[in-house]
Scaffold this motif. Structure first.
Motif, short mmCIF file in Angstrom:
data_model
loop_
_atom_site.label_atom_id
_atom_site.label_comp_id
_atom_site.label_asym_id
_atom_site.label_seq_id
_atom_site.Cartn_x
_atom_site.Cartn_y
_atom_site.Cartn_z
N PHE A 185 -1.85 22.73 42.05
CA PHE A 185 -0.56 22.74 41.34
C PHE A 185 -0.66 22.00 40.00
CE2 PHE A 185 -0.58 18.68 43.47
CZ PHE A 185 0.12 17.83 42.63
N LEU A 186 -1.56 21.04 39.92
CA LEU A 186 -1.75 20.29 38.69
C LEU A 186 -2.75 20.97 37.77
CD1 LEU A 186 -1.12 17.59 37.16
CD2 LEU A 186 -3.10 16.63 38.33
N LEU A 187 -3.87 21.41 38.34
CA LEU A 187 -4.96 21.97 37.53
C LEU A 187 -4.62 23.34 36.95
CD1 LEU A 187 -7.98 20.95 39.79
CD2 LEU A 187 -7.25 19.88 37.66
N ASP A 188 -3.71 24.05 37.59
CA ASP A 188 -3.34 25.37 37.08
C ASP A 188 -2.30 25.32 35.97
OD1 ASP A 188 -5.09 26.58 38.78
OD2 ASP A 188 -3.59 27.13 40.29
N ASN A 189 -1.80 24.11 35.67
CA ASN A 189 -0.77 23.97 34.64
C ASN A 189 -1.44 23.83 33.27
OD1 ASN A 189 1.87 23.64 33.60
ND2 ASN A 189 1.62 21.42 33.63
N ARG A 190 -2.12 24.87 32.83
CA ARG A 190 -2.88 24.82 31.58
C ARG A 190 -2.02 25.23 30.38
NH1 ARG A 190 -8.51 24.77 32.70
NH2 ARG A 190 -8.76 24.20 34.89
N ASP A 191 -2.40 24.69 29.21
CA ASP A 191 -1.76 25.04 27.95
C ASP A 191 -2.84 25.55 27.01
OD1 ASP A 191 -0.43 25.26 25.56
OD2 ASP A 191 0.16 23.17 25.41
N THR A 192 -2.76 26.81 26.60
CA THR A 192 -3.77 27.39 25.71
C THR A 192 -3.20 27.71 24.34
OG1 THR A 192 -3.24 29.60 26.57
CG2 THR A 192 -5.03 28.39 27.66
N TYR A 209 0.24 13.36 30.66
CA TYR A 209 1.17 12.29 30.27
C TYR A 209 2.11 12.83 29.22
CZ TYR A 209 3.08 7.85 28.68
OH TYR A 209 3.93 6.83 28.37
N LEU A 210 3.39 12.49 29.37
CA LEU A 210 4.39 12.92 28.39
C LEU A 210 5.45 11.83 28.27
CD1 LEU A 210 5.52 15.17 26.54
CD2 LEU A 210 6.78 16.03 28.52
N GLU A 211 5.82 11.55 27.04
CA GLU A 211 6.85 10.55 26.77
C GLU A 211 7.75 11.06 25.65
OE1 GLU A 211 7.06 6.01 24.92
OE2 GLU A 211 5.28 6.67 26.01
N SER A 263 6.69 22.96 25.70
CA SER A 263 5.93 24.12 26.15
C SER A 263 6.09 24.26 27.66
CB SER A 263 4.45 23.97 25.78
OG SER A 263 3.88 22.90 26.52
N THR A 264 5.69 25.39 28.19
CA THR A 264 5.79 25.61 29.63
C THR A 264 5.00 24.57 30.40
OG1 THR A 264 6.05 27.99 29.27
CG2 THR A 264 5.42 27.28 31.49
N ALA A 265 3.79 24.26 29.90
CA ALA A 265 2.95 23.27 30.58
C ALA A 265 3.55 21.87 30.48
CB ALA A 265 1.54 23.29 29.98
N GLU A 266 4.09 21.51 29.33
CA GLU A 266 4.70 20.19 29.16
C GLU A 266 5.90 20.00 30.07
OE1 GLU A 266 3.72 19.06 24.49
OE2 GLU A 266 5.50 20.23 24.98
N SER A 267 6.69 21.07 30.24
CA SER A 267 7.91 20.95 31.02
C SER A 267 7.63 20.66 32.49
CB SER A 267 8.74 22.23 30.90
OG SER A 267 8.03 23.34 31.44
N LYS A 268 6.40 20.91 32.95
CA LYS A 268 6.05 20.68 34.36
C LYS A 268 5.40 19.33 34.60
CE LYS A 268 5.28 25.61 35.31
NZ LYS A 268 4.29 26.62 35.76
N VAL A 269 5.11 18.57 33.54
CA VAL A 269 4.35 17.34 33.69
C VAL A 269 5.09 16.32 34.55
CG1 VAL A 269 3.37 15.36 32.48
CG2 VAL A 269 3.09 17.64 31.55
N THR A 278 7.39 16.55 36.94
CA THR A 278 7.41 16.83 38.38
C THR A 278 6.00 16.85 38.96
OG1 THR A 278 7.45 19.21 37.88
CG2 THR A 278 9.56 18.11 38.24
N ASN A 279 5.02 17.31 38.21
CA ASN A 279 3.65 17.35 38.72
C ASN A 279 3.11 15.95 39.00
OD1 ASN A 279 3.52 20.11 38.74
ND2 ASN A 279 2.20 20.30 36.93
N ILE A 280 3.35 15.02 38.08
CA ILE A 280 2.84 13.66 38.28
C ILE A 280 3.60 12.97 39.41
CG2 ILE A 280 2.48 11.41 37.21
CD1 ILE A 280 0.59 13.62 36.25
N ASP A 281 4.89 13.25 39.54
CA ASP A 281 5.64 12.71 40.67
C ASP A 281 5.04 13.18 41.99
OD1 ASP A 281 7.41 11.23 39.20
OD2 ASP A 281 8.96 12.79 39.12
N SER A 282 4.64 14.44 42.04
CA SER A 282 4.02 14.97 43.25
C SER A 282 2.64 14.37 43.47
CB SER A 282 3.91 16.50 43.16
OG SER A 282 5.19 17.11 43.03
#
Length: 856
Positions: free
Chosen positions: A186-193, A205-207, A428-434, A436-440
């Motif tokens: 779930f984390l590794l597939d959240n790629r940004d190209t 990481y996002l702030e 971005s799509t990948a940033e928007s998931k950061v 919840t992904n880190i919480d998991s």
């Protein structure tokens, strides 16, 4: 920073950062295409600086340097590159995908495009500032800097959106397919190209922060109201405030109108600094028109490619403002920077209603890696955007009073609707998931076990929820008095209580066969962790342990294992029984004070004796007891901290730090034997000298009123370890000098590679030069001289009766050193010279000392 300070927050963060890089590099296995070469003029064969080279069909590109050279790297199946330069015909060349190759290209002049160029020389002449139109233009920009800054207005206001994100870069797709990483899919597939063409980014990481800024020119004052603040939370394994501060300091805001720009722990000279024409070369490039405004393109490169300077291109208005409308900054690959593969800064300015240009967007991108070539790494990006500029918006003086930054009570709990409405840029799509992904991720048992192991290795503490055991580097040590020493201790954590804290340890020396121990209890008055700013707590403690007179350590315990190794004679110690009660109160404006009471019983240990003239040598040495009240005030304007598990370490900035301490001994109180007063003052400041590096200066003075024996005099800080200690005299022996009044000066200057960068071998090693000088002047009044007052303890002597402790008389103690830093990227090694008092026993005239540092 001493070599044993692995508990020091920035070094621990750096070690974790480097460990992560090693892990990433071992996982990265993506196909990479690299093309290098030189672009030249087909007519005169001269190199063409700032030509564009891109992979066809992509936005992955680069520009040639001042020698026409380029290196273009990307991950993908690229078969062609396109080369273009204004005034020349663009061409496309075939390449082989997935390999490194060299391609030299000559461009032919295009007569139609040449008609659009304002200035271009077909012959490459020797560069001169004199009669150079590019330099004349930049001097106009420099002379108009003040009027183009926001500080030129009496009042100004704007809204700022700040986004900081870090990603793992160039991770192979095979990583997520490995069995061991299946649970992290779930984390590794959240790629940004899309953010960085040619590279696959995995955000970790996002702030985000949204704030209103207000400025007043006279008297100058800023006011910041933070409306929203949101960031990834890694839980107990990272200090989230400290991590945020560390990353924001690395990625500092870029003000092109400042003479120096602080980035990655280094200072870069701005290309429009007052002295910039001395260090940069400038070339007129082209002219463009945007919204009826004529702009001149200006290329700039360093005169010395290894100096802390930028290269890039800016566009300047030709109106009365001579303002920068757009600028792109990068650094030469040869620059003396650690870990940084690439650094890009893009600034955009927009014209306001009053005709001035204000910064509208700043984008800073950096790619980190252990190697300069291909492989995994860490990519960081900080984007700031600005809206709603208002000038002349006067506000009452009361608005600017109090602390500079105010955070709204609900800033950290704003709903997603607030962010989706107020963000200047969409995620971005990948940033928007950061988030919840880190919480998991942090809830996964395997992740918690891994982080606990890292915490124990790097911080030295093993957590058991409400209690943690450590620090590990004190479990075992040795010294001449205790011999082999074992220690075990720990402390409570905020999981048990945010108001009540306890800390304890027990130690046993197998040579002296004595137990030592410590116990403290702390009550937080503001219901915050006692390790967080601002502190406000009361602490009571008792300690029974050994101590070396004159050894003063910062951020580390005296029984740290690495401190066991010492030079020379080290047999004069103390046994201490110390009762303390302290009150500490810090304020948001970084003024703090502390009140304390200490009852201290000192007993000599090892070869140290407390003797008066005529005492029988068979008589046991007595103990010395004092009862002391103290008050200390400290002011450190705009101070910031690295927050660690054990210590909160101030970040050295450009502002001075003032400390004043007064202590008074009370005779007869709890068996106190002496009445005295001790006054000490300290001023420290870092001076930034742009391309010449920076200087740390500390001045200190002290005076003791009253008659006291030598253990209560100022025993000057000595160092007999092999680590270089900034606040000690590194070739002075323990207990060598005592005073009842003194003044000292310490100067430590880092040239940051300014000279070494011009020496071929040292330039390749990326070493950096440093020098230091320390002077100590002091004395002893006759009332505290044991040779004139037999009631006082005699100064210590060695086994042969030769004096071991001295006063400074009329000659100051002097010490100097020359050092090389950035050795293996982590160490500074100094050759230290003791300049006088060389006739004292067991002294060294020369010494080599080392300490760990971490700089980019």
């Amino acid at each position: 920073m001493n070599h044993h300070l692995l508990n020091y927050a920035p070094i621990r963060t750096a070690l974790l950062f480097c460990g992560l890089l090693l892990l990433i590099c071992s996982l990265a296995n993506a196909q990479t295409t690299t093309v290098t070469g030189i672009i030249t003029d087909g007519g005169n064969k001269q190199p063409l600086p700032f030509a564009n080279v891109v992979f066809v069909g992509t936005t992955i590109g680069t520009t040639t340097n001042e020698r026409g050279g380029y290196t273009l790297t990307g991950t993908g199946n690229f078969t062609q590159i396109a080369i273009s330069f204004i005034g020349y015909k663009s061409i496309i060349k075939a390449i082989t995908p997935g390999v490194s190759q060299e391609l030299k290209v000559s461009l032919s002049a295009d007569s139609q495009l040449l008609n659009e160029v304002v200035i271009r020389s077909g012959k490459r002449e020797r560069y001169r500032n004199k009669n150079n139109p590019a330099v004349e233009l930049i001097r106009n920009v420099i002379s108009h800097k003040e009027q183009n800054q926001i500080g030129n207005y009496a009042y100004a206001a704007y809204e700022e959106y700040d986004k900081l994100q870090f990603s793992l870069s160039s991770l192979s797709n095979k990583v997520s397919e490995r069995k061991i990483f299946q649970k992290y899919r779930f984390l590794l597939d959240n790629r940004d190209t899309t953010t960085l063409p040619g590279k696959s980014l995995l955000p970790v990481y996002l702030e985000e922060k949204l704030a209103d800024h207000y400025y007043r020119k006279s008297p100058q004052k800023d006011k910041i109201i933070v409306k929203g603040n949101k960031r990834v939370d890694f839980g107990q394994y990272f200090d989230n405030n400290g991590l945020s501060l560390y990353l924001n300091r690395m990625y500092s805001k870029v003000d092109i109108y400042s003479n120096s720009i602080f980035l990655m722990t280094n200072q870069f000279l701005s290309p429009i600094a007052s002295s910039a024409p001395t260090f940069y070369q400038y070339f007129l490039a082209d002219t463009i028109t945007i919204d009826k405004t004529k702009l001149v393109g200006l290329n700039f490169v360093p005169r010395n490619t290894s100096d802390m300077l930028f290269e890039g291109k800016m566009y300047v208005t030709l109106d009365s403002n001579y303002a920068v409308q757009k600028i792109n900054l990068s650094v030469n690959p040869r620059i003396n920077l650690n870990w940084v593969r690439d650094l890009q800064i893009h600034l955009q300015f927009e014209q306001n209603t009053d005709g001035r240009y204000y910064l509208s967007k700043s984008d800073l991108l950096a790619d980190f890696g252990i190697t300069k070539g291909k492989g995994g790494g860490i990519f960081g990006q900080r984007t700031l955007s600005y809206r709603n500029y208002k000038t002349g918006d006067a506000r009452p003086d009361s608005f600017y009073e109090g602390q500079e930054q105010i955070v709204a009570a609900d800033a950290a709990s704003k709903p997603e609707q607030f962010w989706s409405t107020n963000r200047h840029d969409t995620l971005s799509t990948a940033e928007s998931k950061v988030y919840t992904n880190i919480d998991s991720l942090k809830r996964m048992p395997s992740f918690r076990r891994t982080m606990e192991a890292f915490t124990f290795i790097l911080a030295g503490y093993k957590s058991f929820g409400p209690f943690e055991v450590g620090p590990a580097n004190t479990f075992y040590s040795f010294n001449p008095v205790e011999g082999f020493r074992l220690r075990l201790g720990g402390r409570t954590t905020p999981e048990l209580s945010k108001r009540y804290y306890a800390e304890t340890y027990a130690a046993y020396g197998f040579k002296d066969q004595r137990w030592k121990y410590f116990l403290s209890g702390t009550y937080s008055l503001n219901n915050k962790s006692i390790y967080q700013f601002p502190q406000n707590y009361v602490r009571a403690s008792f300690q029974r342990d050994t101590k070396i007179p004159g050894q003063e350590l910062q951020f580390v315990q005296e029984d740290n294992f690495l401190l066991s190794f010492k030079r020379g004679v080290n047999d004069k110690w103390l046994y201490n029984d110390t009762w303390r009660i302290d009150y500490v109160h810090e304020f948001e404006n970084h003024f703090s004070y502390s009140l304390g009471f200490k009852n201290w019983q000192q007993s000599p240990a090892g070869a140290l004796q407390f003797k008066r003239p005529g005492d029988d040598t068979n008589t046991p040495s007595p103990s010395l007891t004092t009862s002391e009240f103290s008050v200390e005030a400290r002011w450190a304007p705009n101070e910031q901290f690295y927050q660690g598990k054990i210590y909160r370490v101030p970040i050295v900035g450009r502002y001075p730090v003032f400390t004043l301490r007064f202590a008074s001994g009370i005779k007869g109180l709890f068996h106190g034997g002496y009445s005295y007063e001790n006054l000490t003052g300290t001023i420290s400041k870092r001076f930034f000298l742009s391309q010449l590096g920076y200087t740390n200066v500390t001045a200190q003075g002290g005076y003791i009123f009253g008659q006291v024996p030598f253990p209560l005099l100022t025993i000057h800080r000595a160092n007999q370890t092999y680590a270089y200690q900034l606040n000690s005299y590194n070739l002075m022996n323990f207990l060598e000098f005592v005073s009842d009044h003194y003044a000292s000066l310490s100067i430590d200057h880092s040239f940051n590679g300014f000279f070494f960068n011009k020496i071929p071998l040292l330039k390749k090693l990326k070493w950096r030069e440093a020098v230091s000088f320390k002077a100590l002047y002091g004395g002893l009044r006759s009332e505290n001289d044991p040779s004139q007052h037999p009631s006082l303890y005699q100064f210590p002597v060695d086994d042969s009766g030769v004096p071991y402790t001295y006063t400074l008389n009329r000659t100051p103690y002097l010490e100097a050193s020359a050092g090389v830093s950035n050795v293996l990227k982590f160490f500074r090694i100094d050759l230290v010279k003791r300049l006088n008092y060389l006739d004292h026993p067991n002294v060294s005239q020369w010494g080599i000392r080392a300490r760990a540092t971490f700089d980019f």
